[in-house]
Design a protein around this motif. Structure first.
Motif, short mmCIF file in Angstrom:
data_model
loop_
_atom_site.label_atom_id
_atom_site.label_comp_id
_atom_site.label_asym_id
_atom_site.label_seq_id
_atom_site.Cartn_x
_atom_site.Cartn_y
_atom_site.Cartn_z
N GLY A 50 0.82 -1.21 0.00
CA GLY A 50 0.00 0.00 0.00
C GLY A 50 0.85 1.25 0.00
N TYR A 51 1.87 1.24 0.88
CA TYR A 51 2.77 2.38 0.99
C TYR A 51 3.48 2.62 -0.34
CZ TYR A 51 6.33 5.42 3.04
OH TYR A 51 7.15 6.47 3.33
N ARG A 53 2.66 1.64 -3.35
CA ARG A 53 1.77 2.04 -4.45
C ARG A 53 1.44 3.51 -4.36
NH1 ARG A 53 -1.25 -2.93 -3.67
NH2 ARG A 53 -0.31 -4.44 -5.09
N ALA A 54 1.43 4.05 -3.15
CA ALA A 54 1.05 5.45 -2.97
C ALA A 54 2.27 6.37 -3.01
CB ALA A 54 0.31 5.61 -1.65
N LYS B 452 -3.10 0.67 5.54
CA LYS B 452 -2.29 0.95 4.36
C LYS B 452 -2.97 0.49 3.09
CE LYS B 452 2.09 0.98 6.75
NZ LYS B 452 3.13 0.15 7.31
N GLY B 453 -3.72 -0.57 3.19
CA GLY B 453 -4.37 -1.12 2.01
C GLY B 453 -5.31 -0.13 1.36
N GLU B 455 -5.29 3.13 1.64
CA GLU B 455 -4.54 4.24 1.08
C GLU B 455 -3.90 3.87 -0.25
OE1 GLU B 455 -1.83 5.26 4.15
OE2 GLU B 455 -3.48 5.59 5.54
N ALA B 456 -3.72 2.55 -0.43
CA ALA B 456 -3.05 2.11 -1.65
C ALA B 456 -3.85 2.49 -2.89
CB ALA B 456 -2.87 0.60 -1.64
#
Lengths: 164, 549
Positions: A50-51, A53-54, B452-453, B455-456
């Motif tokens: 997630g981190y 990808r962002a 986090k998911g 926010e991805a």
């Protein structure tokens, strides 16, 4: 690393306070890495995906491409969690200090570049206020300082392998 | 000094210096133990606040169903209605033409072991898509009735417009075929009874397409309700927020459109059959490709988006059909739309930027929708002392979640599951006073993949669909397609011959009646009641209290 006069002579050039503080710096950085690694290892839900990808900034697409498939995500998650844990333990023990510091610096550089607090970059906010310099960069600078000091040979298991 | 003793190599003093930092590891371990104890205590203390789980909600048992039987036998499925939603369902089930990408969120999931063997659609390109998705082998049927006569088909997926849901579902049930039907389950109230009877009489496995039930945040939400942590929930607020033409069902119209009876141009669309069971009108592509905008075929916001909210609230709270519904709203924003093409005659998407020289498409009339784009519904559950307010606009994207207001605490399902103690709570007084619980910080917070998911996914609409569970949820740290999970739940129940699917026929009946009560209230300008004893909908046409008396 050891100069011609031998490591023993080099170490003598540091005062007791200097020796202590250099070891202290290495140990607290090790502690930080170890706990970050532990948290990731012990959480079944954690993933770096997630981190990454962002990730904003000019390197964002590169970090995003690193997590383009589930198998890649698996590898990166394992490298992160185990890497941080192992580096943490080695830094606390002062064992293979130089290699551990190199890996630590590389990790910190990646963390810094994946979310660079540069002017003009819409970086992900965290605690604190940053412009260009953030805690990742400060920690990396500290790691680089340690890299040019024989910290493991002062207080640490590297002492046992040091040529003297 | 010992340091200078070069002959012995390692001496005792060297070893002490080498091992000097080892105790730090011990300190780390002790800190870790203390921290874990503190974290666990806090969690247990908070959870102990709730009563023992009442476990009165049977919907809890439906979650995360584990198939008992084997999946070795291949099931043959058919798709009836393979437009936008039908294609999404097929992709989620693992079928797509070789030159197209499959659905997201299928990585690492179990194969369903199903075969796409037949298709029925009224628009030729959609038929061709389904045949290509099946690997070129699916049989094509002109009508759903002919398709139902095919003995090779075990189960049918129905993603037609709403006005064909009940007809296709009943035909499938009568033919002994299992059925997955999209929401809204029916277009009218009488159809809801007819579908329920047909499914129950024939014992087929039925699933209604509310895939967001599979979102794992509802596991936590149901636990919170089950433990009575909110106290008496008197009001639930829920919303739909969208701001695009596509979001308002003004979909793109392909240039291949044209009725089979056309004198010239493409002849790809069976308009006769499309309108066979509803009001007869001359051909209008808006009424086919943008059918959700018209009462002849769709159920408006009630059937399309309100049901997503009300259905999961019904799952979480297990409250059945409301005792009354009052609705209001209107066509306030998307009043008129002229479908455009480029100067070269290429169709323009309804949300695409309009280039210089764009022209109205001669083959598409101006769209004037009938169903409201701003809509409010107030539902009452007299037996539960509870109100649900639904509120929607299709011209604002501000994200408003689903909020459960209890006298002891508030549960906010906007991002994940956040439970806040009410500052005036009695139950949490002690913890509020000693500062362990703060009214402006959630005392329980559930986030997918440590926050986090979510926010991805950066696009606002994608974030919304994860938060609502409409497209994806998490299983074992992975983003999983909820439509896949919903289809899998249905297939697993077929294999186990277990009718208690995630959204079964009883849930479906409640969903349809709940939605239609609101629609009828809106259309008639009157309150609509549900008589639980008689199992009937009743209208209030005459004012009970004379006005201005």
């Amino acid at each position: 690393m050891a100069d011609k006069s031998g490591l023993g002579e080099t170490l003598k050039n540091y005062s007791g306070v200097q020796t202590f503080l250099i070891a202290f710096l290495r140990v607290v950085i090790g502690w930080h890495f170890l706990y970050e690694g532990y948290v990731k290892l012990s959480s079944d839900a954690w993933s770096a995906a997630g981190y990454l990808r962002a990730a904003p900034g000019p390197f964002g697409p590169m970090f995003e491409s690193m997590v383009s498939s589930a198998s890649m995500v698996g590898v990166i998650d394992a490298v992160m969690a185990w890497g941080l844990t192992l580096v943490g333990i080695l830094l606390i023990l002062g064992l293979f200090t130089r290699s551990a510091l190199l890996v630590a610096a590389l990790f910190l550089l990646m963390f810094y570049l994946s979310n660079p607090p540069w002017v003009g970059v819409q970086f992900m906010p965290g605690e604190g206020s940053y412009m260009v310099v953030n805690k990742n960069l400060v920690e990396m600078a500290a790691v680089l300082v340690l890299l040019v000091l024989p910290s493991g040979a002062m207080w640490g298991f590297d002492r046992l392998f040091a040529r003297r | 000094m010992a340091d200078n003793d070069k002959t012995s190599g390692v001496n005792r003093r060297d070893f002490l210096k080498a091992a000097s930092t080892v105790p730090v590891l011990g300190a780390f371990a002790l800190s870790l133990k203390a921290k874990k104890k503190q974290d666990t205590l806090a969690r247990e203390e908070i959870l102990s606040i709730g009563r023992e789980g009442a476990q009165t909600n049977p919907n809890v048992l439906k979650r995360n169903y584990q198939r008992k039987g084997s999946a070795n036998d291949t099931l043959n499925i058919a798709i009836v209605g393979c437009g936008g939603r039908g294609k999404s369902l097929m992709r989620a089930a693992g079928f797509h033409p070789p030159d197209e990408d499959g659905a997201g969120g299928l990585e690492g999931t179990e194969k369903l072991n199903i075969r796409l063997v037949a298709v029925c659609d009224l628009f030729t390109p959609s038929v061709e898509w389904a045949v290509a998705a099946s690997g070129g082998t699916a049989k094509v049927y002109e009508t759903y009735q002919e398709l139902m006569a095919d003995p090779d088909i075990d189960a049918v997926v129905c993603a037609t417009p709403d006005h064909y849901h009940s007809a296709v579902t009943i035909a499938a049930a009568e033919a002994g075929k299992h059925i997955y039907v999209e929401k809204c389950m029916t277009k009218t109230i009488p159809q809801a009874y007819a579908v329920r009877d047909a499914v129950k009489k024939n014992g087929v496995i039925f699933q209604l397409g509310h895939q967001n039930r599979n979102s794992n945040r509802y596991d936590s939400a149901m636990e919170v309700i089950d433990k009575g942590m909110l106290g008496h929930v008197s009001l639930i607020q829920c919303y739909t927020n969208r701001n695009s033409r596509n979001g308002a069902w003004v979909y793109n119209i392909p240039k291949e459109q044209g009725p089979k009876s056309a004198a010239s141009g493409p002849r790809n669309l069976d308009w006769e059959q499309y309108t066979a069971n509803t009001v007869q009108r001359p051909y209008d592509p808006n009424r086919f490709f943008r059918w959700r905008c018209f009462w002849d075929y769709g159920t408006g916001l009630s059937g399309d988006l309100l049901t997503h909210e009300l259905d999961v609230i019904n799952m979480v709270m297990n409250m059945g059909i409301p005792s009354s519904a009052t609705a209001s709203g209107g066509v306030y924003h998307h009043k008129e739309y002229t479908t455009l093409m480029t100067a070269q005659g290429e169709p323009l998407g309804s949300d695409a930027p309009v280039p210089e020289g764009a022209l109205p498409r001669p083959d598409v009339p101006v769209l004037r929708r009938e169903v409201p784009d701003v809509y409010q519904v107030v539902y009452e559950w007299k037996d539960r002392d509870m109100t649900v307010v639904y509120n929607a606009t299709l011209s604002n994207n501000w994200h408003r979640g689903q909020i459960y207001l209890g006298d002891e605490a508030t549960m906010d399902l906007t991002g994940g599951v956040d439970v806040y103690a009410d500052p005036r709570s009695h139950k949490y007084r002690k913890w509020l006073d000693n500062g362990k619980v703060k009214p402006d910080e959630p005392m329980i917070s559930f986030r997918n993949v440590a926050g986090k998911g979510i926010e991805a996914i950066t696009a606002a609409t994608a974030q919304w669909t994860v938060a609502k569970g409409l497209l994806y949820t998490y299983r074992g740290g992975r983003l999983i397609n909820t439509t896949y999970l919903h289809i899998k739940d249905w297939i697993d129940h077929i294999r186990d011959n277990n009718p208690k699917t995630m959204c079964d026929i009883d849930d479906g009946f409640q969903e349809a009646i709940t939605a239609h009560m609101a629609t009828y209230s809106y259309l008639n300008g009157t309150r609509v009641n549900w008589n639980e004893e008689a199992q009937e909908v009743e209208f209030e046409h005459e004012p009970k209290i004379p006005a201005l008396s």
